[in-house]
Design an enzyme around this catalytic site. Structure first.
Site, short mmCIF file in Angstrom:
data_model
loop_
_atom_site.label_atom_id
_atom_site.label_comp_id
_atom_site.label_asym_id
_atom_site.label_seq_id
_atom_site.Cartn_x
_atom_site.Cartn_y
_atom_site.Cartn_z
N ASN A 62 0.40 -7.46 -4.08
CA ASN A 62 0.53 -7.54 -2.63
C ASN A 62 1.32 -8.78 -2.21
O ASN A 62 1.22 -9.83 -2.83
CB ASN A 62 -0.83 -7.46 -1.91
CG ASN A 62 -1.88 -8.42 -2.43
OD1 ASN A 62 -1.90 -8.78 -3.60
ND2 ASN A 62 -2.77 -8.84 -1.54
N GLU A 75 0.15 -1.38 -4.35
CA GLU A 75 0.45 0.00 -4.79
C GLU A 75 1.79 0.48 -4.26
O GLU A 75 2.56 1.13 -4.96
CB GLU A 75 -0.62 0.98 -4.30
CG GLU A 75 -2.01 0.70 -4.79
CD GLU A 75 -2.80 -0.20 -3.84
OE1 GLU A 75 -2.26 -1.22 -3.39
OE2 GLU A 75 -3.96 0.13 -3.58
N CYS A 112 -5.79 1.84 -0.39
CA CYS A 112 -6.03 2.07 1.04
C CYS A 112 -5.40 3.41 1.46
O CYS A 112 -4.63 4.02 0.72
CB CYS A 112 -5.46 0.92 1.87
SG CYS A 112 -3.67 0.99 2.10
N CYS A 115 -1.55 3.65 1.42
CA CYS A 115 -1.02 3.74 0.05
C CYS A 115 -1.26 5.14 -0.53
O CYS A 115 -0.40 5.68 -1.23
CB CYS A 115 -1.67 2.69 -0.85
SG CYS A 115 -1.04 1.03 -0.51
N1 THU Z 1 -4.26 -4.56 -0.32
C1 THU Z 1 -3.56 -3.99 -1.35
O1 THU Z 1 -2.65 -4.60 -1.92
N2 THU Z 1 -3.89 -2.72 -1.68
C2 THU Z 1 -4.87 -1.98 -1.09
O2 THU Z 1 -5.01 -0.80 -1.38
C3 THU Z 1 -5.78 -2.62 -0.14
C4 THU Z 1 -5.33 -3.92 0.40
C5 THU Z 1 -3.90 -5.93 0.08
C6 THU Z 1 -3.25 -6.01 1.44
C7 THU Z 1 -3.57 -7.42 1.85
O3 THU Z 1 -2.55 -8.29 1.31
C8 THU Z 1 -4.88 -7.73 1.14
O4 THU Z 1 -5.03 -6.74 0.14
C9 THU Z 1 -6.08 -7.71 2.07
O5 THU Z 1 -6.15 -6.51 2.77
#
Ligand code: THU
Length: 160
Positions: A62, A75, A112, A115
């Site tokens: 992320n 993702e 999420c 994604c």
């Molecule tokens: N995040 C992801 O990278 N993938 C997910 O499926 C859920 C959330 C990240 C986004 C943000 O940078 C941090 O987690 C908190 O939400």
């Protein structure tokens, strides 16, 4: 009127030692990616590793932004990297791990909703399921057989 019931199958592994060598290797890559995440605001680092049909592993993490909504999940970064560098190459597996600076993440962290939708586009196009394995920093790992399992009543290009 008709009542429908949609259920999904998942496998729950107690820990990484129950996984195959290949899956452990994918988690190693996802952890490596997770540690390189840029998450100064949430302090919640996510790492993703994709196994392509050619054996190539593509990772993502992320990337946050001071203007919060401009950040991006691990993702989507991983799948767009793969689609951009290896268009048309099928994705076999997606492996995910998340860790927080605030607390130890012991519960498996699933992709999420946004994604799921983005990943589903590629699963739909390749006509082969993408297996998804997700975990926190420690503890159990959940495996589902496809994106479709995580996204019932999914929206795809046939509706357009
Ligand atoms: N995040 C992801 O990278 N993938 C997910 O499926 C859920 C959330 C990240 C986004 C943000 O940078 C941090 O987690 C908190 O939400």
């Amino acid at each position: 009127m008709e009542k429908v019931n949609i259920s999904i199958d998942a496998i729950v592994y107690e820990n990484l030692s129950e996984l195959t060598k290949e899956d452990k290797m994918l988690f190693d890559k996802a952890i490596e990616a997770r540690e390189k995440a840029y998450a100064p605001y949430s302090k919640f680092k996510v790492g993703a590793a994709l196994l392509l049909e050619t054996g190539i592993v593509v990772t993502g993490n992320n990337q946050e932004n001071a203007a919060y909504p401009s950040g991006m999940c691990a993702e989507r970064i991983a799948i767009w990297k793969a689609a951009s560098d290896y268009p048309g190459v099928s994705v076999k597996k997606l492996v995910l791990t998340a860790a927080s600076k605030e607390t130890q993440v012991k519960t498996p962290v699933p992709p999420c909703g946004a994604c799921r939708q983005v990943l589903y586009e590629y699963e739909f196009n390749q006509k082969e399921p993408i297996q998804i394995y997700f975990m926190g920093e420690t503890g159990k790992i959940i495996k589902v057989e496809s994106l479709n399992s995580l996204l019932p009543f999914s929206f795809d290009s046939t509706f357009l």
